[in-house]
Design an enzyme around this catalytic site. Structure first.
Site, PDB file in Angstrom:
ATOM      1  N   LYS A   1      -1.457  36.230 -38.279  1.00 58.15           N
ATOM      2  CA  LYS A   1      -1.461  36.757 -36.907  1.00 58.15           C
ATOM      3  C   LYS A   1      -1.182  38.256 -36.958  1.00 58.15           C
ATOM      4  O   LYS A   1      -0.026  38.692 -36.925  1.00 58.15           O
ATOM      5  CB  LYS A   1      -0.392  36.031 -36.074  1.00 58.15           C
ATOM      6  CG  LYS A   1      -0.247  36.573 -34.649  1.00 58.15           C
ATOM      7  CD  LYS A   1       0.482  35.590 -33.749  1.00 58.15           C
ATOM      8  CE  LYS A   1       0.762  36.197 -32.395  1.00 58.15           C
ATOM      9  NZ  LYS A   1       1.247  35.223 -31.418  1.00 58.15           N
TER      10      LYS A   1
ATOM     11  N   GLU B   1       3.101  36.566 -39.087  1.00 59.88           N
ATOM     12  CA  GLU B   1       2.799  37.619 -38.105  1.00 59.88           C
ATOM     13  C   GLU B   1       3.430  38.968 -38.451  1.00 59.88           C
ATOM     14  O   GLU B   1       4.559  39.254 -38.054  1.00 59.88           O
ATOM     15  CB  GLU B   1       3.280  37.184 -36.701  1.00 59.88           C
ATOM     16  CG  GLU B   1       2.968  38.240 -35.634  1.00 59.88           C
ATOM     17  CD  GLU B   1       3.463  37.886 -34.233  1.00 59.88           C
ATOM     18  OE1 GLU B   1       4.235  36.922 -34.090  1.00 59.88           O
ATOM     19  OE2 GLU B   1       3.081  38.585 -33.290  1.00 59.88           O
TER      20      GLU B   1
HETATM   21  P1  13P Z   1       1.490  39.463 -27.353  1.00 63.99           P
HETATM   22  O1  13P Z   1       0.090  38.886 -27.320  1.00 63.99           O
HETATM   23  O2  13P Z   1       2.054  39.701 -25.985  1.00 63.99           O
HETATM   24  O3  13P Z   1       1.598  40.645 -28.272  1.00 63.99           O
HETATM   25  O4  13P Z   1       2.417  38.332 -27.933  1.00 63.99           O
HETATM   26  C1  13P Z   1       2.038  37.643 -29.058  1.00 63.99           C
HETATM   27  C2  13P Z   1       3.225  37.243 -29.822  1.00 63.99           C
HETATM   28  O5  13P Z   1       3.395  36.087 -30.126  1.00 63.99           O
HETATM   29  C3  13P Z   1       4.187  38.280 -30.231  1.00 63.99           C
HETATM   30  O6  13P Z   1       5.067  37.768 -31.174  1.00 63.99           O
END
Ligand code: 13P
Length: 347
Positions: free
Chosen positions: A226, A184
């Site tokens: 992600k 991510e």
């Molecule tokens: P949000 O969808 O609130 O951005 O959170 C996703 C997430 O896992 C952030 O690390």
């Protein structure tokens, strides 16, 4: 030439990654760290006690029918150790419904030394041992978040390279421990930058991330990406329409994400619940991308649920209805079939 056998798909992880992006389903990110969940609960007048955090996650995980739209749930360290009201450990509550339990394994962000305004993620020390314990507790996938800010003179290339290296080290350790990594790198929406600048930074970030993943011999078939969507900064005077966001995001991803990656699961990043759903639907409506385009939302799935619950057990079934509704809308977005009309039909 050096032997690159490790690039072969690792048994089982590719099927975990593919299950997480199964048709019509996506991931619930319920892995808020202690300070973040405190902020979310406080916003609806609920003190962040261990029992309130447990009761709230219990509400989410026991929502009837949720496995129709939710393939996996990302848990926080505290949550993976907690139990439902009937004494069943949360990972088991999920796996009994065919939902894969996952775990956030980074230890949050700190200022990047010598690089003012930039942040780096901590958590590699001892990660191998922690992953083994989480796997024993039922986790089948993991998540590590890198945070990248856009501003004057930032992000620096150094910061992006440091994040790419950490994400790849984490992903390789996960695959060795038998967990599918969710990688991510989040380019934040904070600031006044344009959508073009976001596209440029997201492209550079992702191209460095994939180059490191390959260097680290990560099997792309056994992971998910992600990312943020390509959006203008929240303070940018020129906001973008839904088609513009969808086109810029898919164009950017097509340029840098290899088709070997089974799926891309977006974060919501501060968009409203409806915006996040609309954007995902518009991307899927553009037609046959080389990867599944899905969701791994925190706020966009949970904010309306928290507002309906407010810590009162009398509101549990209404709040679960709100959660099921948001999940159903995002399930429709997986097929490019979400419409604003659906918002009128909260179950
Ligand atoms: P949000 O969808 O609130 O951005 O959170 C996703 C997430 O896992 C952030 O690390």
């Amino acid at each position: 030439m050096e032997k690159r056998g490790c690039l072969m798909p690792m048994s089982g992880l590719d099927s975990v990654a593919r299950s997480l992006v199964a048709a019509g389903k996506g991931i619930l990110a319920a892995d808020e760290s202690a300070p973040t969940i405190e902020k979310r609960l406080k916003a609806v007048g609920v003190p962040s006690t261990e029992e309130n955090r447990r009761a709230y996650r219990d509400l989410l995980f026991t929502t009837p029918g949720i496995s129709e739209f939710v393939s996996g749930v990302i848990l926080f360290d505290e949550t993976i150790r907690q139990k439902s009201a009937d004494g069943t450990p949360f990972p088991e509550v999920l796996s009994r419904q065919g939902i894969l339990p996952g775990i956030k394994v980074d230890k949050g962000t700190r200022p990047l030394a010598r690089f003012p305004e930039e942040k780096i993620t901590e958590g590699l020390d001892g990660l191998g041992e922690r992953l083994a314990e989480y796997r024993d507790r039922g986790a089948r996938f993991a998540k590590w978040r890198a945070v990248i800010s856009i501003g004057s003179g930032i992000p620096t290339r150094f910061c992006l390279k440091a994040h790419a290296h950490l994400l790849a080290r984490y992903a390789a350790l996960c695959q060795e421990a038998g967990l599918a990594p969710i990688v991510e790198p989040e380019v934040l929406m904070d600031g006044a930058h344009t959508i073009e600048r976001c596209e440029e930074v997201t492209t550079e970030t992702l191209s460095l991330v994939f180059s490191e993943l390959l260097e680290h011999r990560v099997a792309l078939e056994g992971m998910l990406l992600k990312p943020n969507m390509v959006l203008p900064g929240k303070e940018c005077p020129k906001q973008a329409g839904v088609p513009e966001v969808a086109e810029a995001t898919v164009r950017c991803l097509r340029r840098v994400v290899p088709p070997a990656v089974p799926g891309i699961v977006f974060l919501s990043g501060g968009q409203t619940a409806e915006q996040a759903t609309e954007h995902l639907s518009a991307m899927n409506a553009l037609g046959s991308p080389p990867w599944e385009l899905s969701f791994s939302y925190g706020r966009a799935l949970q904010d309306p649920v928290l507002k309906a619950w407010k810590g009162d057990s009398a509101n549990i079934s209404t709040a679960q209805g709100v959660f099921r509704h948001r999940a159903r809308c995002n399930g429709a977005a997986r097929y490019g079939k979400y419409t604003r009309e659906m918002e009128r039909s909260v179950a």
